[in-house]
Design a protein around this motif. Structure first.
Motif, PDB file in Angstrom:
ATOM      1  N   ASP A  83       5.665   4.667   2.364  1.00 47.89           N
ATOM      2  CA  ASP A  83       5.211   6.051   2.224  1.00 47.89           C
ATOM      3  C   ASP A  83       6.115   6.772   1.240  1.00 47.89           C
ATOM      4  O   ASP A  83       7.327   6.884   1.470  1.00 47.89           O
ATOM      5  N   VAL A  84       5.546   7.196   0.128  1.00 50.57           N
ATOM      6  CA  VAL A  84       6.302   8.001  -0.842  1.00 50.57           C
ATOM      7  C   VAL A  84       5.503   9.268  -1.120  1.00 50.57           C
ATOM      8  O   VAL A  84       4.293   9.290  -0.972  1.00 50.57           O
ATOM      9  N   SER A  85       6.192  10.308  -1.549  1.00 51.41           N
ATOM     10  CA  SER A  85       5.490  11.564  -1.788  1.00 51.41           C
ATOM     11  C   SER A  85       6.177  12.371  -2.868  1.00 51.41           C
ATOM     12  O   SER A  85       7.400  12.418  -2.948  1.00 51.41           O
ATOM     13  N   CYS A 108       0.852  -1.197   0.000  1.00 46.31           N
ATOM     14  CA  CYS A 108       0.000   0.000   0.000  1.00 46.31           C
ATOM     15  C   CYS A 108       0.885   1.244   0.000  1.00 46.31           C
ATOM     16  O   CYS A 108       1.776   1.379   0.844  1.00 46.31           O
ATOM     17  N   ILE A 109       0.621   2.157  -0.947  1.00 51.54           N
ATOM     18  CA  ILE A 109       1.432   3.372  -1.033  1.00 51.54           C
ATOM     19  C   ILE A 109       0.737   4.495  -0.261  1.00 51.54           C
ATOM     20  O   ILE A 109      -0.262   5.065  -0.715  1.00 51.54           O
ATOM     21  N   LEU A 110       1.316   4.791   0.909  1.00 51.16           N
ATOM     22  CA  LEU A 110       0.740   5.822   1.779  1.00 51.16           C
ATOM     23  C   LEU A 110       0.994   7.206   1.191  1.00 51.16           C
ATOM     24  O   LEU A 110       1.957   7.367   0.442  1.00 51.16           O
ATOM     25  N   ARG A 111       0.205   8.244   1.561  1.00 50.98           N
ATOM     26  CA  ARG A 111      -0.928   7.991   2.393  1.00 50.98           C
ATOM     27  C   ARG A 111      -2.208   7.785   1.604  1.00 50.98           C
ATOM     28  O   ARG A 111      -3.194   7.249   2.101  1.00 50.98           O
ATOM     29  N   VAL A 159      -0.434  -1.246  -4.642  1.00 50.12           N
ATOM     30  CA  VAL A 159      -1.799  -0.719  -4.560  1.00 50.12           C
ATOM     31  C   VAL A 159      -1.749   0.805  -4.428  1.00 50.12           C
ATOM     32  O   VAL A 159      -1.229   1.341  -3.451  1.00 50.12           O
ATOM     33  N   GLU A 160      -2.293   1.485  -5.420  1.00 50.16           N
ATOM     34  CA  GLU A 160      -2.292   2.952  -5.459  1.00 50.16           C
ATOM     35  C   GLU A 160      -3.716   3.501  -5.515  1.00 50.16           C
ATOM     36  O   GLU A 160      -4.628   2.839  -6.000  1.00 50.16           O
ATOM     37  N   ASP A 161      -3.867   4.722  -5.047  1.00 51.09           N
ATOM     38  CA  ASP A 161      -5.168   5.390  -5.151  1.00 51.09           C
ATOM     39  C   ASP A 161      -5.367   5.979  -6.542  1.00 51.09           C
ATOM     40  O   ASP A 161      -6.467   5.947  -7.076  1.00 51.09           O
ATOM     41  N   ILE A 162      -4.281   6.538  -7.118  1.00 54.22           N
ATOM     42  CA  ILE A 162      -4.433   7.203  -8.427  1.00 54.22           C
ATOM     43  C   ILE A 162      -3.132   7.142  -9.205  1.00 54.22           C
ATOM     44  O   ILE A 162      -2.054   7.245  -8.615  1.00 54.22           O
ATOM     45  N   ILE A 163      -3.233   6.931 -10.511  1.00 55.79           N
ATOM     46  CA  ILE A 163      -2.079   7.145 -11.393  1.00 55.79           C
ATOM     47  C   ILE A 163      -2.384   8.373 -12.235  1.00 55.79           C
ATOM     48  O   ILE A 163      -3.405   8.450 -12.908  1.00 55.79           O
ATOM     49  N   ASP A 164      -1.461   9.348 -12.132  1.00 55.41           N
ATOM     50  CA  ASP A 164      -1.657  10.641 -12.785  1.00 55.41           C
ATOM     51  C   ASP A 164      -0.536  10.787 -13.826  1.00 55.41           C
ATOM     52  O   ASP A 164      -0.663  10.274 -14.943  1.00 55.41           O
ATOM     53  N   THR A 165       0.597  11.396 -13.465  1.00 59.04           N
ATOM     54  CA  THR A 165       1.712  11.473 -14.424  1.00 59.04           C
ATOM     55  C   THR A 165       2.380  10.109 -14.621  1.00 59.04           C
ATOM     56  O   THR A 165       3.026   9.867 -15.635  1.00 59.04           O
ATOM     57  N   GLY A 166       2.268   9.238 -13.602  1.00 59.92           N
ATOM     58  CA  GLY A 166       2.927   7.929 -13.665  1.00 59.92           C
ATOM     59  C   GLY A 166       4.295   7.916 -13.002  1.00 59.92           C
ATOM     60  O   GLY A 166       4.910   6.856 -12.871  1.00 59.92           O
ATOM     61  N   TYR A 167       4.784   9.058 -12.540  1.00 65.19           N
ATOM     62  CA  TYR A 167       6.121   9.108 -11.919  1.00 65.19           C
ATOM     63  C   TYR A 167       6.223   8.168 -10.720  1.00 65.19           C
ATOM     64  O   TYR A 167       7.216   7.459 -10.557  1.00 65.19           O
ATOM     65  N   THR A 168       5.189   8.174  -9.844  1.00 65.54           N
ATOM     66  CA  THR A 168       5.262   7.378  -8.615  1.00 65.54           C
ATOM     67  C   THR A 168       5.359   5.889  -8.940  1.00 65.54           C
ATOM     68  O   THR A 168       6.260   5.192  -8.455  1.00 65.54           O
ATOM     69  N   LEU A 169       4.440   5.390  -9.770  1.00 61.02           N
ATOM     70  CA  LEU A 169       4.443   3.953 -10.061  1.00 61.02           C
ATOM     71  C   LEU A 169       5.676   3.543 -10.860  1.00 61.02           C
ATOM     72  O   LEU A 169       6.246   2.474 -10.637  1.00 61.02           O
ATOM     73  N   MET A 178      -7.619  10.668  -1.003  1.00 61.51           N
ATOM     74  CA  MET A 178      -6.827  11.680  -1.728  1.00 61.51           C
ATOM     75  C   MET A 178      -7.022  13.073  -1.130  1.00 61.51           C
ATOM     76  O   MET A 178      -8.118  13.434  -0.714  1.00 61.51           O
ATOM     77  N   ASP A 179      -5.926  13.851  -1.136  1.00 62.86           N
ATOM     78  CA  ASP A 179      -5.931  15.131  -0.424  1.00 62.86           C
ATOM     79  C   ASP A 179      -5.654  16.327  -1.318  1.00 62.86           C
ATOM     80  O   ASP A 179      -5.092  16.210  -2.406  1.00 62.86           O
ATOM     81  N   TYR A 180      -6.043  17.491  -0.778  1.00 64.80           N
ATOM     82  CA  TYR A 180      -5.486  18.752  -1.234  1.00 64.80           C
ATOM     83  C   TYR A 180      -4.932  19.394   0.029  1.00 64.80           C
ATOM     84  O   TYR A 180      -5.701  19.632   0.988  1.00 64.80           O
ATOM     85  N   TYR A 210      -9.415  16.659   3.205  1.00 61.58           N
ATOM     86  CA  TYR A 210     -10.449  15.983   2.394  1.00 61.58           C
ATOM     87  C   TYR A 210     -10.216  14.488   2.214  1.00 61.58           C
ATOM     88  O   TYR A 210     -10.992  13.829   1.545  1.00 61.58           O
ATOM     89  N   ARG A 211      -9.149  13.920   2.788  1.00 65.32           N
ATOM     90  CA  ARG A 211      -8.891  12.484   2.587  1.00 65.32           C
ATOM     91  C   ARG A 211     -10.040  11.631   3.126  1.00 65.32           C
ATOM     92  O   ARG A 211     -10.270  10.524   2.665  1.00 65.32           O
ATOM     93  N   ASN A 212     -10.742  12.141   4.152  1.00 68.73           N
ATOM     94  CA  ASN A 212     -11.771  11.340   4.825  1.00 68.73           C
ATOM     95  C   ASN A 212     -13.119  11.334   4.112  1.00 68.73           C
ATOM     96  O   ASN A 212     -14.034  10.637   4.560  1.00 68.73           O
ATOM     97  N   VAL A 218       0.381  19.857  -8.804  1.00 64.65           N
ATOM     98  CA  VAL A 218       1.242  19.389  -9.888  1.00 64.65           C
ATOM     99  C   VAL A 218       2.435  18.690  -9.242  1.00 64.65           C
ATOM    100  O   VAL A 218       2.997  19.203  -8.271  1.00 64.65           O
ATOM    101  N   THR A 219       2.808  17.524  -9.784  1.00 63.76           N
ATOM    102  CA  THR A 219       3.906  16.778  -9.176  1.00 63.76           C
ATOM    103  C   THR A 219       5.236  17.507  -9.324  1.00 63.76           C
ATOM    104  O   THR A 219       5.465  18.208 -10.307  1.00 63.76           O
ATOM    105  N   THR A 220       6.109  17.287  -8.329  1.00 63.43           N
ATOM    106  CA  THR A 220       7.464  17.818  -8.463  1.00 63.43           C
ATOM    107  C   THR A 220       8.302  16.863  -9.325  1.00 63.43           C
ATOM    108  O   THR A 220       9.388  17.215  -9.766  1.00 63.43           O
TER     109      THR A 220
HETATM  110  O1  LIG Z   1       1.147   9.435 -11.022  1.00 65.19           O
HETATM  111  P1  LIG Z   1       1.665  10.535 -10.139  1.00 65.19           P
HETATM  112  O2  LIG Z   1       1.667  11.871 -10.855  1.00 65.19           O
HETATM  113  O3  LIG Z   1       2.997  10.222  -9.534  1.00 65.19           O
HETATM  114  O4  LIG Z   1       0.616  10.776  -8.953  1.00 65.19           O
HETATM  115  C1  LIG Z   1       0.058   9.786  -8.156  1.00 65.19           C
HETATM  116  C2  LIG Z   1       0.586   9.791  -6.751  1.00 65.19           C
HETATM  117  O5  LIG Z   1       0.464  11.089  -6.156  1.00 65.19           O
HETATM  118  C3  LIG Z   1      -0.300  11.019  -4.959  1.00 65.19           C
HETATM  119  O6  LIG Z   1       0.506  10.828  -3.830  1.00 65.19           O
HETATM  120  P2  LIG Z   1       1.309  12.004  -3.110  1.00 65.19           P
HETATM  121  O7  LIG Z   1       2.723  11.966  -3.588  1.00 65.19           O
HETATM  122  O8  LIG Z   1       0.581  13.296  -3.259  1.00 65.19           O
HETATM  123  O9  LIG Z   1       1.290  11.553  -1.595  1.00 65.19           O
HETATM  124  P3  LIG Z   1       0.073  11.059  -0.673  1.00 65.19           P
HETATM  125  O10 LIG Z   1      -0.359   9.724  -1.205  1.00 65.19           O
HETATM  126  O11 LIG Z   1       0.662  10.956   0.689  1.00 65.19           O
HETATM  127  O12 LIG Z   1      -1.032  12.086  -0.776  1.00 65.19           O
HETATM  128  C4  LIG Z   1      -1.162   9.798  -5.148  1.00 65.19           C
HETATM  129  O13 LIG Z   1      -1.560   9.250  -3.901  1.00 65.19           O
HETATM  130  C5  LIG Z   1      -0.247   8.851  -5.890  1.00 65.19           C
HETATM  131  O14 LIG Z   1       0.601   8.175  -4.995  1.00 65.19           O
END
Ligand SMILES: O=P(O)(O)OC[C@H]1O[C@H](OP(=O)(O)OP(=O)(O)O)[C@H](O)[C@@H]1O
Ligand SMILES: [Mg+2]
Length: 181
Positions: free
Chosen positions: A65-67, A39-42, A98-108, A158-160, A164-166, A75-77
């Protein structure tokens, strides 16, 4: 509904249906394999805890936990930092990220590279949401819950700016919430 939310994109009902569907798919694939679910926190915490209850096979789970977004960034750094590593070795294990969202794809992309370098036996990806419009790293996600449009979403983990995560659904914030920050 929370007064900061403009629109609900994924309702509680759709979340439940999606979990059941993904649970069935994973149960077919991992029967008798004892995978390690990571599980990729948070963000993925809420999805993960619902998902594992729908799985009917022997498994283990761990948290990492990755961020890369942080603070008020929508916008991702691009710099994916490991804040807490796994306690479990992935060597020779079937790993399911297990991820909540794939956006740019950098994290995965970064996590797949990391687990390959640690000699996982197999690596598969599950993401509750997919936002394909913003993809930069073209990672193959094996199991996808719901595809969403190019909007910054909050809720269901998911947060801002950590809020709002809850919310029990996935929604889009009203524009004034960002502008008054
Ligand atoms: O595909 P990407 O552009 O990489 O974005 C997706 C990632 O970004 C968010 O995490 P974030 O790094 O904000 O940390 P969090 O899960 O603790 O909110 C989200 O939970 C994914 O892990
Ligand atoms: Mg995350």
């Amino acid at each position: 509904m929370n007064s900061d939310i403009k629109e609900v994109l994924v309702s509680e009902e759709e979340i439940n249906e999606t979990i059941q569907r993904l649970g069935k798919q994973l149960t077919e694939e991992y029967q008798g394999k004892n995978p390690l679910l990571v599980c990729i926190l948070r963000g993925a915490a809420m999805f993960m805890m619902d998902l594992v209850k729908s799985l009917d096979f022997k498994m283990e789970y761990d948290f990492m936990d990755v961020s890369s977004y942080g603070g008020e960034n929508t916008v991702t750094t691009g710099d994916v930092r490991i804040i807490k590593d796994l306690d479990t070795s992935v060597r020779d294990r079937d790993v399911v990220i297990v991820e909540d969202i794939i956006d740019t794809g950098y994290t995965l992309d970064r996590l797949v590279e990391l687990f390959e370098s640690r000699h996982a036996k197999s690596i598969k990806l599950v993401s509750f949401l997919d936002k394909p419009a913003r993809r930069i790293k073209h990672v193959k996600v094996d199991y996808i819950g719901v595809e969403i449009p190019d909007e910054f979403v909050v809720g269901y983990g998911m947060d801002y700016d950590e809020h709002y995560r809850n919310l029990p659904y996935v929604g889009v914030l009203k524009p004034e919430v960002y502008s008054t920050k």
